[in-house]
Motif scaffolding. Structure first.
Motif, PDB file in Angstrom:
ATOM      1  N   PRO A  22       0.877  -1.363   0.034  1.00 38.76           N
ATOM      2  CA  PRO A  22       0.027   0.025  -0.163  1.00 38.76           C
ATOM      3  C   PRO A  22       0.864   1.322   0.135  1.00 38.76           C
ATOM      4  CG  PRO A  22      -0.209  -1.206   2.157  1.00 38.76           C
ATOM      5  CD  PRO A  22       0.812  -2.203   1.272  1.00 38.76           C
ATOM      6  N   VAL A  23       0.572   2.250  -0.784  1.00 40.71           N
ATOM      7  CA  VAL A  23       1.367   3.507  -1.118  1.00 40.71           C
ATOM      8  C   VAL A  23       0.915   4.474  -0.336  1.00 40.71           C
ATOM      9  CG1 VAL A  23       2.080   5.096  -2.981  1.00 40.71           C
ATOM     10  CG2 VAL A  23       1.826   2.552  -3.357  1.00 40.71           C
ATOM     11  N   SER A  24       1.904   5.366   0.371  1.00 49.11           N
ATOM     12  CA  SER A  24       1.552   6.498   0.958  1.00 49.11           C
ATOM     13  C   SER A  24       1.149   7.654   0.287  1.00 49.11           C
ATOM     14  CB  SER A  24       2.779   6.614   2.033  1.00 49.11           C
ATOM     15  OG  SER A  24       2.518   8.121   2.516  1.00 49.11           O
ATOM     16  N   LEU A  25       0.336   8.278   0.693  1.00 51.20           N
ATOM     17  CA  LEU A  25      -0.084   9.783  -0.379  1.00 51.20           C
ATOM     18  C   LEU A  25       0.730  10.671   0.021  1.00 51.20           C
ATOM     19  CD1 LEU A  25      -3.903   9.529   0.182  1.00 51.20           C
ATOM     20  CD2 LEU A  25      -2.889   8.832  -1.930  1.00 51.20           C
ATOM     21  N   LYS A  26       1.644  10.756   1.098  1.00 53.29           N
ATOM     22  CA  LYS A  26       2.564  11.866   1.343  1.00 53.29           C
ATOM     23  C   LYS A  26       3.979  11.156   1.311  1.00 53.29           C
ATOM     24  CE  LYS A  26       2.123  10.851   6.175  1.00 53.29           C
ATOM     25  NZ  LYS A  26       2.945  10.690   7.175  1.00 53.29           N
TER      26      LYS A  26
END
Length: 191
Positions: free
Chosen positions: A26-30
């Motif tokens: 899961p990728v971080s938005l920041k």
């Protein structure tokens, strides 16, 4: 002379061979200090970290529980595309995304840069492509096959000499490419 060197299986001269976690992190938005290497980041013996996706620390810890990257590890793409190789220079907070294998040379038997150049050689590239999995829409190398590749193993001192020579050539080529890019930019600006 190289034909006199023993032919060894990669798993016999590496202290660690690890497959990535085979699902998307899961990728971080920041932006975070934890970056995921993808197959698109691995090309021509180098790993480009400029456009890695970031993840949270919890994800990083989960995805690296089998092994964390170290300086000198060699990364191999198993799919999309097959057989691209990179040398780990920067490893803090960096981890493997999907379809990648991590190799750590046993320093008593194998120089890590020699491993890199062996993986880039026509002989190993042929092995990567001849081990392509079939029956799938996307060509790939099976994880089990990633332990069985064979390479000629000269004495450690000769490995280091070969790696030093090829590394100097690589550095020179990189410098010439940078110079060429600069000259092209100057030419564009003038015209």
């Amino acid at each position: 002379m190289s034909s006199e060197w023993p032919l060894v299986t990669i798993e016999d001269v590496c202290e660690l061979i690890v497959d990535c976690v085979n699902k998307t992190a899961p990728v971080s938005l920041k932006a975070t200090p934890y970056r995921m290497i993808r197959t698109t980041n691995v090309r021509n013996g180098r790993i480009d970290l400029s456009d890695c996706r970031c993840v949270e620390q919890e994800t990083y810890e989960k995805w690296t529980r089998r092994a964390k990257l170290q300086f000198g590890d060699v990364i191999l793409t198993r799919e999309a595309p097959i057989g691209e190789v990179g040398f780990v220079k920067e490893h803090e907070g960096v981890f493997l995304g999907q379809r990648l294998m991590q190799y750590r040379a046993d320093p008593k038997r194998l120089d890590s840069r020699f491993l890199l150049y062996s993986f880039l050689s026509p002989g190993l590239q042929h092995q990567f492509r001849s081990n392509e999995g079939s029956g799938s829409v996307v060509s790939h190398i099976r994880v089990g096959d990633c332990f069985k590749f064979k390479l000629r193993l000269p004495p450690l001192l000769i490995q280091k000499e070969i790696a030093t020579f090829l590394g100097a050539l690589d550095d020179r080529i990189a410098l010439l490419r940078e110079t060429n890019a600069t000259l092209e930019a100057i030419a564009q600006a003038l015209f």
